[in-house]
Write a protein that holds these residues in place. Structure first.
Motif, PDB file in Angstrom:
ATOM      1  N   ILE A   1      -1.031  -2.532  -7.970  1.00  0.00           N
ATOM      2  CA  ILE A   1      -0.115  -3.073  -6.958  1.00  0.00           C
ATOM      3  C   ILE A   1       0.372  -1.938  -6.061  1.00  0.00           C
ATOM      4  CG2 ILE A   1       2.168  -4.101  -6.617  1.00  0.00           C
ATOM      5  CD1 ILE A   1       1.603  -5.763  -9.175  1.00  0.00           C
ATOM      6  N   ALA A   2       0.677  -0.788  -6.668  1.00  0.00           N
ATOM      7  CA  ALA A   2       1.082   0.377  -5.879  1.00  0.00           C
ATOM      8  C   ALA A   2      -0.043   0.834  -4.956  1.00  0.00           C
ATOM      9  CB  ALA A   2       1.492   1.519  -6.812  1.00  0.00           C
ATOM     10  N   SER A   3      -1.284   0.747  -5.417  1.00  0.00           N
ATOM     11  CA  SER A   3      -2.425   1.109  -4.580  1.00  0.00           C
ATOM     12  C   SER A   3      -2.517   0.205  -3.353  1.00  0.00           C
ATOM     13  CB  SER A   3      -3.726   1.020  -5.391  1.00  0.00           C
ATOM     14  OG  SER A   3      -3.716   1.910  -6.475  1.00  0.00           O
ATOM     15  N   ASN A   4      -2.229  -1.082  -3.542  1.00  0.00           N
ATOM     16  CA  ASN A   4      -2.201  -2.000  -2.407  1.00  0.00           C
ATOM     17  C   ASN A   4      -1.113  -1.618  -1.414  1.00  0.00           C
ATOM     18  OD1 ASN A   4      -3.944  -4.697  -2.469  1.00  0.00           O
ATOM     19  ND2 ASN A   4      -3.572  -4.085  -4.594  1.00  0.00           N
ATOM     20  N   VAL A   5       0.026  -1.175  -1.939  1.00  0.00           N
ATOM     21  CA  VAL A   5       1.112  -0.731  -1.060  1.00  0.00           C
ATOM     22  C   VAL A   5       0.679   0.495  -0.266  1.00  0.00           C
ATOM     23  CG1 VAL A   5       3.455   0.209  -0.994  1.00  0.00           C
ATOM     24  CG2 VAL A   5       2.910  -1.685  -2.537  1.00  0.00           C
ATOM     25  N   VAL A   6      -0.005   1.427  -0.930  1.00  0.00           N
ATOM     26  CA  VAL A   6      -0.509   2.625  -0.241  1.00  0.00           C
ATOM     27  C   VAL A   6      -1.489   2.236   0.870  1.00  0.00           C
ATOM     28  CG1 VAL A   6      -1.896   4.721  -0.500  1.00  0.00           C
ATOM     29  CG2 VAL A   6      -0.159   4.149  -2.207  1.00  0.00           C
TER      30      VAL A   6
ATOM     31  N   LEU B   1       0.474   0.874   3.734  1.00  0.00           N
ATOM     32  CA  LEU B   1       1.175   1.915   4.488  1.00  0.00           C
ATOM     33  C   LEU B   1       0.220   2.722   5.370  1.00  0.00           C
ATOM     34  CD1 LEU B   1       3.660   3.239   1.751  1.00  0.00           C
ATOM     35  CD2 LEU B   1       4.217   1.870   3.781  1.00  0.00           C
ATOM     36  N   LEU B   2      -0.998   2.946   4.851  1.00  0.00           N
ATOM     37  CA  LEU B   2      -1.994   3.700   5.618  1.00  0.00           C
ATOM     38  C   LEU B   2      -2.774   2.811   6.578  1.00  0.00           C
ATOM     39  CD1 LEU B   2      -3.416   6.056   2.824  1.00  0.00           C
ATOM     40  CD2 LEU B   2      -1.690   6.583   4.564  1.00  0.00           C
ATOM     41  N   ALA B   3      -2.540   1.496   6.488  1.00  0.00           N
ATOM     42  CA  ALA B   3      -3.184   0.521   7.377  1.00  0.00           C
ATOM     43  C   ALA B   3      -4.706   0.643   7.345  1.00  0.00           C
ATOM     44  CB  ALA B   3      -2.659   0.693   8.812  1.00  0.00           C
ATOM     45  N   THR B   4      -5.265   0.787   6.140  1.00  0.00           N
ATOM     46  CA  THR B   4      -6.718   0.915   6.033  1.00  0.00           C
ATOM     47  C   THR B   4      -7.423  -0.440   6.107  1.00  0.00           C
ATOM     48  OG1 THR B   4      -6.452   0.940   3.623  1.00  0.00           O
ATOM     49  CG2 THR B   4      -6.663   3.067   4.717  1.00  0.00           C
ATOM     50  N   GLY B   5      -6.703  -1.534   5.737  1.00  0.00           N
ATOM     51  CA  GLY B   5      -7.264  -2.880   5.891  1.00  0.00           C
ATOM     52  C   GLY B   5      -8.531  -3.103   5.070  1.00  0.00           C
TER      53      GLY B   5
END
Length: 518
Positions: free
Chosen positions: A172-177, A180-184
Motif C-alpha cells: 500500500i505504501a508502494s502505491n502511495v509512492v 506521489l511520483l505520478a508514475t501511473g
C-alpha cells in the motif's frame, strides 16, 4: 476447544491481512488494470511465491514442524532449538546459492514460466527485471516460514499470522509512492511495486526473528552441516515440496498457459485474489493449527483426540468455506465491480474476471479440505502419499488447462485448477479412511448435510438479491451505489446463512456465539 481458539487467532489476523490485501489489490487494479505492466508484475511476484510455497511453507511446514513438535514434546525446548538451528543454517546456505543461480539465469526462467511473453520484447524484459528484484523475497520468506513453524509448534500463533500484514502495508505504501511520483500505468510503477515486495520480505523476517528471540528460540545461523537430522528433514521434504505446494504448482501451470492468451494473466490474478480471502482465513488457518496439534496428540498416543481434532476441523472448515464458495459463485459480478472496477480496470475486465472467479470458487471447498486431510499424513511422517496424489493432481491440471483453455480461454484454466483440487482432496480423504486413520464421527455426519442445505439456500437468497439490486451495478450508478448494494448482499447473506444454519441444526446460535467469543 484450543484448536478452535488457535484457528480463530490465525484466522482473525489472516482476515486483517486479507482485508489489507484487498486494499492493496484495489490500488494495483486502479493504477495498472490489466495492462502489460500488470501482467509482468504478476508473473514476477508469482515466481518467488511458488518457491516459497514449495521449499518453505510446503516442505518445512509439512516435514520440519512434526519433527520439531515431537522434540519439544519428548526432549525439551533446548534440544528442539538446536535442531531448528541446524535446519535453519542449511536452509539459508542452500537458498543463497539457489537465488544467485536463478537471478543470473532469469531470462531463461521467464521464457519457461511465461512463454507467451517472448512475442512482446518490452513485456518480456520487464518481467525479467521485476522478477530479479522480487526474487530475494523467496530467501527471506523461506526463513520466515521456518520461524513460523517453530512458533506454531510452541502454540505461539500470533506473530506468524500477523507477518503477512506487513506485505500489504508495504505494498500500500508502494502505491502511495507511485502516486506521489505520478508514475501511473508505466514500467516505473512496476519497479516501485517490485521493490515493495523485496522490502516486505525483509520486514516479515525481522518480525519473526524478534518473536523467536522472545520465545527463547533465537535462530542464529552456524556453519551449515549435513547432519543426520538435516538429512531426515530433506528426506521428508522432497515429497513434501510437491504435495505441500500443489496449489502453487497448479497456479504456475495456469500462469504459463495464461501468458499465451491476451490479458489472461491479469484476469486470473484478480480472480485468484478474491477466492484466496476465504481460503486464507479458513483453510490455511485450520491447516496451520491442525498439524502441530495432531503431531502432539499422536506423540502422546492419543488417537481418539487426534480423530476428534480432525472432525472438528472438517466441520468448522465446511461450515465457513461452503457459504463463501457459493457466495462467490452466486454474485461474482457485483463483487468484482465494487472491488476492482475503477481507474484502469474497466467494465470489460469485470466481465472477463467474473467467470474465472466462479470457476475458482467451485474448488474452494476442496482447497480447504486438503488443509484438513494433509496433516493426517504429515503428522505421521508420511509425506510420500500426499506427494503421489499431488503429482496426479498436477497432471490433471496441466491436461485440463490445455484442453479447456482451447474452448473456454482463461476460464478453462481456472476450471482445471478447481478440478485438480477436487481430485487431490478426494484421493487424500479416501486413503485416510481406508487406512483407518480418519472416519466421520456421528456429530460430523449429522451436520454436514445440513451445512450444505443452509449454504445452498443462502445462495438462492443472494441470486434473488442480486436481481433486485441490478441497477446498483449499471455503469452510470457510481461507486457508492455499488458499495451499498454489495453491503446489503453480504449482510443479507451472512444473516440468512446463520439463521438457516440454526434452523437446520447445522450450527446453533449458542455455538456460533461461543466460537466467536473464543
Amino acid at each position: 476447544m484450543s484448536l478452535l481458539k488457535s484457528a480463530a487467532t490465525v484466522g482473525g489476523l489472516t482476515l486483517v491481512s486479507r482485508v489489507l490485501g484487498f486494499v492493496r489489490d484495489q490500488l494495483i487494479a486502479f493504477v495498472l488494470g490489466t495492462s502489460f505492466v500488470a501482467e509482468a508484475f504478476f508473473v514476477a511476484q508469482r515466481f518467488p511465491n511458488l518457491f516459497r510455497a514449495l521449499f518453505a511453507e510446503g516442505a518445512f511446514n509439512n516435514a520440519f514442524v512434526p519433527l520439531f513438535a515431537k522434540r519439544v514434546e519428548g526432549e525439551g525446548e533446548a534440544k528442539a532449538r538446536d535442531f531448528a538451528i541446524e535446519v535453519f543454517s542449511f536452509l539459508l546456505a542452500w537458498l543463497v546459492a539457489f537465488s544467485a543461480v536463478a537471478m543470473i539465469a532469469m531470462p531463461i526462467v521467464i521464457y519457461v514460466i511465461a512463454p507467451g511473453f517472448k512475442a512482446d520484447g518490452e513485456k518480456f524484459q520487464l518481467a525479467v527485471d521485476l522478477t530479479r528484484i522480487c526474487f530475494p523475497y523467496l530467501l527471506f520468506m523461506s526463513l520466515t516460514a521456518l520461524q513460523s513453524g517453530v512458533l506454531n509448534s510452541l502454540n505461539r500463533f500470533t506473530a506468524a499470522a500477523a507477518a503477512p500484514i506487513l506485505l500489504n502495508v508495504v505494498m500500500i505504501a508502494s502505491n502511495v509512492v507511485a502516486w506521489l511520483l505520478a508514475t501511473g500505468n508505466t514500467p516505473e510503477t512496476g519497479y516501485i511495486f517490485a521493490w515493495g515486495i523485496f522490502a516486505s520480505g525483509v520486514a516479515q523476517y525481522a518480525l519473526l526473528a524478534i518473536a523467536c528471540r522472545r520465545a527463547g528460540m533465537r535462530l542464529l545461523p552456524r556453519w551449515p552441516r549435513l547432519t543426520p537430522d538435516v538429512k531426515h528433514v530433506i528426506k521428508l521434504s522432497i515429497p513434501g515440496i510437491i504435495s505441500g505446494g500443489v496449489m502453487q504448482i497448479n497456479l504456475v501451470v495456469a500462469t504459463m498457459i495464461a501468458t499465451t492468451l491476451p490479458g489472461a494473466v491479469a484476469f486470473l490474478y484478480y480472480a485468484d485474489r478474491l477466492y484466496q480471502l476465504p481460503l486464507g482465513v479458513i483453510g490455511v488457518a485450520i491447516g496451520v493449527v491442525l498439524l502441530p496439534d495432531l503431531s502432539r496428540k499422536l506423540r502422546a498416543g492419543n488417537e481418539a483426540g487426534a480423530l476428534n481434532s480432525q472432525n472438528r476441523a472438517l466441520e468448522l472448515s465446511m461450515f465457513l468455506t461452503l457459504p463463501a464458495a457459493i457466495a462467490l459463485m452466486a454474485i461474482p459480478n457485483p463483487i468484482i465491480h465494487t472491488v476492482f472496477e475503477h481507474g484502469a480496470f474497466t467494465r470489460a475486465d469485470t466481465f472477463a474476471v467474473a467467470p474465472a472467479l466462479l470457476a475458482f470458487a467451485s474448488g474452494l471447498p476442496a482447497f480447504s479440505l486438503t488443509k484438513v486431510f494433509q496433516p493426517g499424513f504429515y503428522a505421521r511422517e508420511d509425506t510420500r502419499t500426499p506427494m503421489r496424489f499431488a503429482v496426479i493432481s498436477v497432471i490433471v491440471n496441466v491436461i485440463g488447462s490445455i484442453l479447456l483453455s482451447l474452448v473456454l480461454g482463461h476460464v478453462g484454466i481456472a476450471m482445471a485448477t478447481s478440478l485438480a483440487a477436487w481430485v487431490n482432496t478426494i484421493l487424500l480423504g479416501v486413503t485416510l479412511s481406508r487406512r483407518g486413520l480418519f472416519t466421520l464421527d456421528e456429530r460430523c455426519r449429522r451436520r454436514l448435510p445440513r451445512i450444505v442445505a443452509a449454504a445452498l439456500a443462502m445462495g438462492a437468497l443472494l441470486l434473488a438479491g442480486a436481481w433486485a439490486l441490478e441497477g446498483n451495478y449499471a455503469e452510470s450508478a457510481g461507486f457508492l451505489a455499488a458499495a451499498w448494494g454489495l453491503a446489503v448482499l453480504v449482510a443479507g447473506g451472512v444473516v440468512g446463512y446463520f439463521v438457516l444454519a440454526h434452523a437446520t441444526g447445522a450450527m446453533r446460535f449458542s455455538e456460533v456465539k461461543s466460537m466467536l467469543k473464543r
